[in-house]
Design a protein around this motif. Structure first.
Motif, short mmCIF file in Angstrom:
data_model
loop_
_atom_site.label_atom_id
_atom_site.label_comp_id
_atom_site.label_asym_id
_atom_site.label_seq_id
_atom_site.Cartn_x
_atom_site.Cartn_y
_atom_site.Cartn_z
N ALA A 127 0.83 -1.21 0.00
CA ALA A 127 0.00 0.00 0.00
C ALA A 127 0.87 1.26 0.00
O ALA A 127 0.55 2.25 -0.68
N VAL A 128 1.97 1.25 0.75
CA VAL A 128 2.91 2.38 0.76
C VAL A 128 3.47 2.58 -0.65
O VAL A 128 3.52 3.69 -1.17
N LEU A 129 3.89 1.48 -1.28
CA LEU A 129 4.40 1.52 -2.65
C LEU A 129 3.36 2.10 -3.60
O LEU A 129 3.63 3.01 -4.39
N LEU A 130 2.14 1.57 -3.52
CA LEU A 130 1.08 2.01 -4.43
C LEU A 130 0.71 3.47 -4.20
O LEU A 130 0.50 4.22 -5.16
N GLN A 131 0.66 3.90 -2.94
CA GLN A 131 0.31 5.30 -2.68
C GLN A 131 1.37 6.23 -3.26
O GLN A 131 1.04 7.27 -3.83
N ALA A 132 2.64 5.85 -3.15
CA ALA A 132 3.71 6.66 -3.74
C ALA A 132 3.53 6.74 -5.25
O ALA A 132 3.67 7.81 -5.86
N TRP A 133 3.18 5.62 -5.87
CA TRP A 133 2.97 5.59 -7.32
C TRP A 133 1.77 6.47 -7.69
O TRP A 133 1.84 7.26 -8.63
N LEU A 134 0.69 6.34 -6.93
CA LEU A 134 -0.50 7.13 -7.21
C LEU A 134 -0.25 8.63 -7.02
O LEU A 134 -0.77 9.45 -7.78
#
Length: 144
Positions: A127-134
């Motif tokens: 989720a941390v990874l995805l939020q950074a991407w988003l």
């Protein structure tokens, strides 16, 4: 657009998903690896399809100096295999440096301890990874 992120590990794969607007990431699940590479990958593919992904972001574990080591090479191989199994989706690699550290800190701050933390840390890291991407990485990852 619904995006699924994967935090690949040798023991577990953390899975996170965005909301349908592609604004917010939430932890989804953790897929335990069995040691059977084909079966494990099929389970991850099934999870991605169940979540209705339109894109997949796979964490690329770069070294702190940005170089690639054996873990990054393995992630590239895994991402390529997922892309082959999911030809209808774009599979992208994205820098995941410090996502697990950030996830551990967030869980500790929330008072999550011991076994429960170990069960969810991979999906929180995803989720941390995805939020950074988003939040800003769309299309500017390290390729894949």
């Amino acid at each position: 657009m619904r995006v699924v992120a994967l935090d690949l590990g040798k023991q577990r794969v953390g899975v996170a998903v965005s909301d349908s607007a592609g604004v917010m990431a939430v932890p989804s699940s953790t897929v335990a690896r069995t040691g059977d590479e084909v079966r494990d990958r099929a389970r991850v593919v099934e999870e991605i399809r169940e979540l209705g992904a339109e894109r997949v972001v796979v964490g690329l574990p770069l070294s702190l100096d940005g170089s690639e080591g054996p873990a990054a090479a393995w992630a590239r191989t895994e991402a390529a295999a997922l892309a082959a199994a999911l030809p209808e989706l774009e599979v992208e690699l994205y820098d995941e440096r410090l996502t697990t550290v950030s996830a551990q800190r967030s869980l500790a701050a929330a008072g999550v301890k011991g076994k429960h933390r170990r069960r969810v840390v991979d999906q929180v890291a995803a989720a941390v990874l995805l939020q950074a991407w988003l939040d800003g990485g769309r299309g500017t990852g390290t390729g894949g």
